[in-house]
Design a protein around this motif. Structure first.
Motif, PDB file in Angstrom:
ATOM      1  N   ARG A 196      -5.784  37.250 -32.445  1.00  0.00           N
ATOM      2  CA  ARG A 196      -6.264  36.109 -33.227  1.00  0.00           C
ATOM      3  C   ARG A 196      -5.656  34.805 -32.708  1.00  0.00           C
ATOM      4  NH1 ARG A 196      -9.074  35.470 -37.617  1.00  0.00           N
ATOM      5  NH2 ARG A 196      -8.750  33.695 -38.953  1.00  0.00           N
ATOM      6  N   ALA A 197      -4.371  34.831 -32.389  1.00  0.00           N
ATOM      7  CA  ALA A 197      -3.700  33.640 -31.848  1.00  0.00           C
ATOM      8  C   ALA A 197      -4.301  33.250 -30.500  1.00  0.00           C
ATOM      9  CB  ALA A 197      -2.202  33.894 -31.723  1.00  0.00           C
ATOM     10  N   GLN A 198      -4.601  34.244 -29.668  1.00  0.00           N
ATOM     11  CA  GLN A 198      -5.195  33.951 -28.360  1.00  0.00           C
ATOM     12  C   GLN A 198      -6.599  33.366 -28.514  1.00  0.00           C
ATOM     13  OE1 GLN A 198      -4.908  37.654 -26.251  1.00  0.00           O
ATOM     14  NE2 GLN A 198      -2.747  37.353 -25.750  1.00  0.00           N
ATOM     15  N   LEU A 199      -7.390  33.905 -29.439  1.00  0.00           N
ATOM     16  CA  LEU A 199      -8.722  33.368 -29.670  1.00  0.00           C
ATOM     17  C   LEU A 199      -8.661  31.950 -30.239  1.00  0.00           C
ATOM     18  CD1 LEU A 199     -10.570  36.528 -31.018  1.00  0.00           C
ATOM     19  CD2 LEU A 199     -10.981  35.350 -28.839  1.00  0.00           C
ATOM     20  N   ALA A 200      -7.690  31.682 -31.080  1.00  0.00           N
ATOM     21  CA  ALA A 200      -7.508  30.325 -31.606  1.00  0.00           C
ATOM     22  C   ALA A 200      -7.150  29.370 -30.472  1.00  0.00           C
ATOM     23  CB  ALA A 200      -6.422  30.317 -32.684  1.00  0.00           C
ATOM     24  N   GLU A 201      -6.334  29.830 -29.531  1.00  0.00           N
ATOM     25  CA  GLU A 201      -5.968  29.000 -28.379  1.00  0.00           C
ATOM     26  C   GLU A 201      -7.177  28.759 -27.489  1.00  0.00           C
ATOM     27  OE1 GLU A 201      -3.865  26.729 -25.553  1.00  0.00           O
ATOM     28  OE2 GLU A 201      -3.628  27.087 -27.691  1.00  0.00           O
ATOM     29  N   VAL A 202      -8.019  29.776 -27.295  1.00  0.00           N
ATOM     30  CA  VAL A 202      -9.252  29.594 -26.521  1.00  0.00           C
ATOM     31  C   VAL A 202     -10.107  28.520 -27.183  1.00  0.00           C
ATOM     32  CG1 VAL A 202     -11.440  30.676 -25.873  1.00  0.00           C
ATOM     33  CG2 VAL A 202      -9.300  31.887 -25.483  1.00  0.00           C
ATOM     34  N   ARG A 203     -10.261  28.605 -28.495  1.00  0.00           N
ATOM     35  CA  ARG A 203     -11.061  27.605 -29.207  1.00  0.00           C
ATOM     36  C   ARG A 203     -10.471  26.207 -29.022  1.00  0.00           C
ATOM     37  NH1 ARG A 203     -13.925  27.684 -35.018  1.00  0.00           N
ATOM     38  NH2 ARG A 203     -14.626  25.535 -34.941  1.00  0.00           N
ATOM     39  N   ARG A 204      -9.164  26.093 -29.145  1.00  0.00           N
ATOM     40  CA  ARG A 204      -8.508  24.793 -28.987  1.00  0.00           C
ATOM     41  C   ARG A 204      -8.757  24.233 -27.589  1.00  0.00           C
ATOM     42  NH1 ARG A 204      -4.518  22.232 -26.940  1.00  0.00           N
ATOM     43  NH2 ARG A 204      -3.575  23.998 -25.887  1.00  0.00           N
ATOM     44  N   GLN A 205      -8.588  25.084 -26.560  1.00  0.00           N
ATOM     45  CA  GLN A 205      -8.783  24.644 -25.177  1.00  0.00           C
ATOM     46  C   GLN A 205     -10.239  24.218 -24.935  1.00  0.00           C
ATOM     47  OE1 GLN A 205      -6.768  24.266 -22.471  1.00  0.00           O
ATOM     48  NE2 GLN A 205      -4.912  24.806 -23.579  1.00  0.00           N
ATOM     49  N   VAL A 206     -11.183  25.005 -25.437  1.00  0.00           N
ATOM     50  CA  VAL A 206     -12.596  24.671 -25.247  1.00  0.00           C
ATOM     51  C   VAL A 206     -12.911  23.345 -25.930  1.00  0.00           C
ATOM     52  CG1 VAL A 206     -14.964  25.350 -25.864  1.00  0.00           C
ATOM     53  CG2 VAL A 206     -13.393  27.032 -24.883  1.00  0.00           C
ATOM     54  N   GLU A 207     -12.500  23.193 -27.172  1.00  0.00           N
ATOM     55  CA  GLU A 207     -12.792  21.957 -27.901  1.00  0.00           C
ATOM     56  C   GLU A 207     -12.119  20.749 -27.265  1.00  0.00           C
ATOM     57  OE1 GLU A 207     -13.716  23.580 -32.386  1.00  0.00           O
ATOM     58  OE2 GLU A 207     -11.646  23.024 -31.914  1.00  0.00           O
ATOM     59  N   GLU A 208     -10.950  20.950 -26.693  1.00  0.00           N
ATOM     60  CA  GLU A 208     -10.196  19.850 -26.084  1.00  0.00           C
ATOM     61  C   GLU A 208     -10.759  19.463 -24.710  1.00  0.00           C
ATOM     62  OE1 GLU A 208      -5.777  19.660 -24.337  1.00  0.00           O
ATOM     63  OE2 GLU A 208      -5.847  20.016 -26.499  1.00  0.00           O
ATOM     64  N   ASN A 209     -11.289  20.425 -23.968  1.00  0.00           N
ATOM     65  CA  ASN A 209     -11.645  20.181 -22.568  1.00  0.00           C
ATOM     66  C   ASN A 209     -13.134  20.228 -22.250  1.00  0.00           C
ATOM     67  OD1 ASN A 209      -8.898  20.004 -21.391  1.00  0.00           O
ATOM     68  ND2 ASN A 209      -8.747  22.043 -22.269  1.00  0.00           N
ATOM     69  N   CYS A 210     -13.970  20.549 -23.234  1.00  0.00           N
ATOM     70  CA  CYS A 210     -15.410  20.679 -22.974  1.00  0.00           C
ATOM     71  C   CYS A 210     -16.192  19.800 -23.940  1.00  0.00           C
ATOM     72  CB  CYS A 210     -15.850  22.133 -23.128  1.00  0.00           C
ATOM     73  SG  CYS A 210     -15.003  23.266 -22.012  1.00  0.00           S
ATOM     74  N   ASP A 211     -17.421  19.492 -23.556  1.00  0.00           N
ATOM     75  CA  ASP A 211     -18.301  18.683 -24.396  1.00  0.00           C
ATOM     76  C   ASP A 211     -19.118  19.586 -25.312  1.00  0.00           C
ATOM     77  OD1 ASP A 211     -17.470  16.366 -23.104  1.00  0.00           O
ATOM     78  OD2 ASP A 211     -19.119  16.425 -21.653  1.00  0.00           O
ATOM     79  N   TYR A 212     -19.146  19.245 -26.588  1.00  0.00           N
ATOM     80  CA  TYR A 212     -19.968  19.975 -27.545  1.00  0.00           C
ATOM     81  C   TYR A 212     -21.395  19.455 -27.447  1.00  0.00           C
ATOM     82  CZ  TYR A 212     -21.897  21.780 -31.875  1.00  0.00           C
ATOM     83  OH  TYR A 212     -22.692  22.423 -32.793  1.00  0.00           O
ATOM     84  N   VAL A 213     -22.354  20.358 -27.181  1.00  0.00           N
ATOM     85  CA  VAL A 213     -23.758  19.963 -27.035  1.00  0.00           C
ATOM     86  C   VAL A 213     -24.645  20.582 -28.113  1.00  0.00           C
ATOM     87  CG1 VAL A 213     -23.562  19.467 -24.567  1.00  0.00           C
ATOM     88  CG2 VAL A 213     -24.168  21.777 -25.309  1.00  0.00           C
ATOM     89  N   GLY A 214     -24.030  21.272 -29.067  1.00  0.00           N
ATOM     90  CA  GLY A 214     -24.767  21.826 -30.202  1.00  0.00           C
ATOM     91  C   GLY A 214     -25.865  22.786 -29.806  1.00  0.00           C
ATOM     92  N   ASP A 215     -27.034  22.623 -30.463  1.00  0.00           N
ATOM     93  CA  ASP A 215     -28.141  23.543 -30.200  1.00  0.00           C
ATOM     94  C   ASP A 215     -28.881  23.202 -28.904  1.00  0.00           C
ATOM     95  OD1 ASP A 215     -29.464  21.250 -30.990  1.00  0.00           O
ATOM     96  OD2 ASP A 215     -30.584  22.204 -32.602  1.00  0.00           O
ATOM     97  N   LYS A 216     -28.410  22.232 -28.158  1.00  0.00           N
ATOM     98  CA  LYS A 216     -28.987  21.866 -26.856  1.00  0.00           C
ATOM     99  C   LYS A 216     -28.254  22.573 -25.716  1.00  0.00           C
ATOM    100  CE  LYS A 216     -31.656  18.559 -28.543  1.00  0.00           C
ATOM    101  NZ  LYS A 216     -32.795  19.040 -29.223  1.00  0.00           N
ATOM    102  N   PHE A 217     -27.478  23.606 -26.046  1.00  0.00           N
ATOM    103  CA  PHE A 217     -26.661  24.273 -25.034  1.00  0.00           C
ATOM    104  C   PHE A 217     -27.481  24.793 -23.862  1.00  0.00           C
ATOM    105  CE2 PHE A 217     -24.738  27.965 -23.061  1.00  0.00           C
ATOM    106  CZ  PHE A 217     -23.492  27.464 -22.704  1.00  0.00           C
ATOM    107  N   ALA A 218     -28.545  25.539 -24.127  1.00  0.00           N
ATOM    108  CA  ALA A 218     -29.345  26.132 -23.047  1.00  0.00           C
ATOM    109  C   ALA A 218     -29.940  25.037 -22.165  1.00  0.00           C
ATOM    110  CB  ALA A 218     -30.437  27.028 -23.621  1.00  0.00           C
ATOM    111  N   GLU A 219     -30.464  24.004 -22.778  1.00  0.00           N
ATOM    112  CA  GLU A 219     -31.065  22.898 -22.038  1.00  0.00           C
ATOM    113  C   GLU A 219     -30.023  22.201 -21.154  1.00  0.00           C
ATOM    114  OE1 GLU A 219     -32.834  18.499 -23.203  1.00  0.00           O
ATOM    115  OE2 GLU A 219     -33.119  20.144 -24.615  1.00  0.00           O
ATOM    116  N   GLU A 220     -28.863  21.928 -21.707  1.00  0.00           N
ATOM    117  CA  GLU A 220     -27.810  21.234 -20.954  1.00  0.00           C
ATOM    118  C   GLU A 220     -27.230  22.123 -19.856  1.00  0.00           C
ATOM    119  OE1 GLU A 220     -25.865  17.786 -19.986  1.00  0.00           O
ATOM    120  OE2 GLU A 220     -27.466  18.068 -21.453  1.00  0.00           O
ATOM    121  N   ALA A 221     -27.091  23.427 -20.130  1.00  0.00           N
ATOM    122  CA  ALA A 221     -26.596  24.356 -19.105  1.00  0.00           C
ATOM    123  C   ALA A 221     -27.542  24.382 -17.911  1.00  0.00           C
ATOM    124  CB  ALA A 221     -26.431  25.754 -19.699  1.00  0.00           C
ATOM    125  N   ARG A 222     -28.837  24.357 -18.171  1.00  0.00           N
ATOM    126  CA  ARG A 222     -29.821  24.324 -17.081  1.00  0.00           C
ATOM    127  C   ARG A 222     -29.707  23.029 -16.280  1.00  0.00           C
ATOM    128  NH1 ARG A 222     -33.029  27.114 -20.972  1.00  0.00           N
ATOM    129  NH2 ARG A 222     -33.594  29.165 -20.133  1.00  0.00           N
TER     130      ARG A 222
END
Length: 140
Positions: A72-98
């Motif tokens: 659980r601690a490792q997954l919380a750290e993954v979430r923290r790292q993703v939120e800190e270092n990546c852009d949130y694109v919401g439901d446009k994820f597939a479109e933006e990934a392409r």
């Protein structure tokens, strides 16, 4: 899933989970993996011994709670790292990934929502995506 210990060009070591060994090799060759300490993209696999459990190896019941807590601690750290270092694109994820994959948008880390069909279609197009178990925040 497979975990590899990696080293960056500046000497930092860290572990990352990949879908399989081929996925790890592709992402490393493309410079898609960066050091969580310094952001260096010159990352390679470290020498490590395989962990192969003996037949019948079981985790004692008293250790299960500790393992669950650590996970659980490792997954919380993954979430923290993703939120800190990546852009949130919401439901446009597939479109933006392409767009990123086909060079229509700047390469960067993104996260958001994709349904099963979108995830499958991205994978079929050769776009490397991963699902991460997203635990709710404890402070909510």
């Amino acid at each position: 899933m497979i975990v590899f210990q990696l080293n960056c060009g500046k000497g930092h070591s860290f572990d990352i989970w990949f879908k399989d060994g081929n996925t790890a090799d592709r992402q490393l060759a493309r410079g898609m993996v960066e050091c969580p300490d310094c952001g260096d993209r010159k990352v390679g696999k470290a020498l490590m011994a395989p962990r192969i459990g003996a037949k019948g190896d079981k985790v004692p019941a008293q250790n299960m709670a500790v393992l669950a807590s650590n996970m659980r601690a490792q997954l919380a750290e993954v979430r923290r790292q993703v939120e800190e270092n990546c852009d949130y694109v919401g439901d446009k994820f597939a479109e933006e990934a392409r767009k990123i994959h086909y060079g229509e948008a700047d390469a960067r880390g993104i996260f958001g929502e994709a349904n099963e069909d979108q995830h499958r279609e991205l994978a079929e197009e050769g776009i490397e995506v991963a699902r991460i178990p997203w635990l709710p925040r404890d402070d909510a």
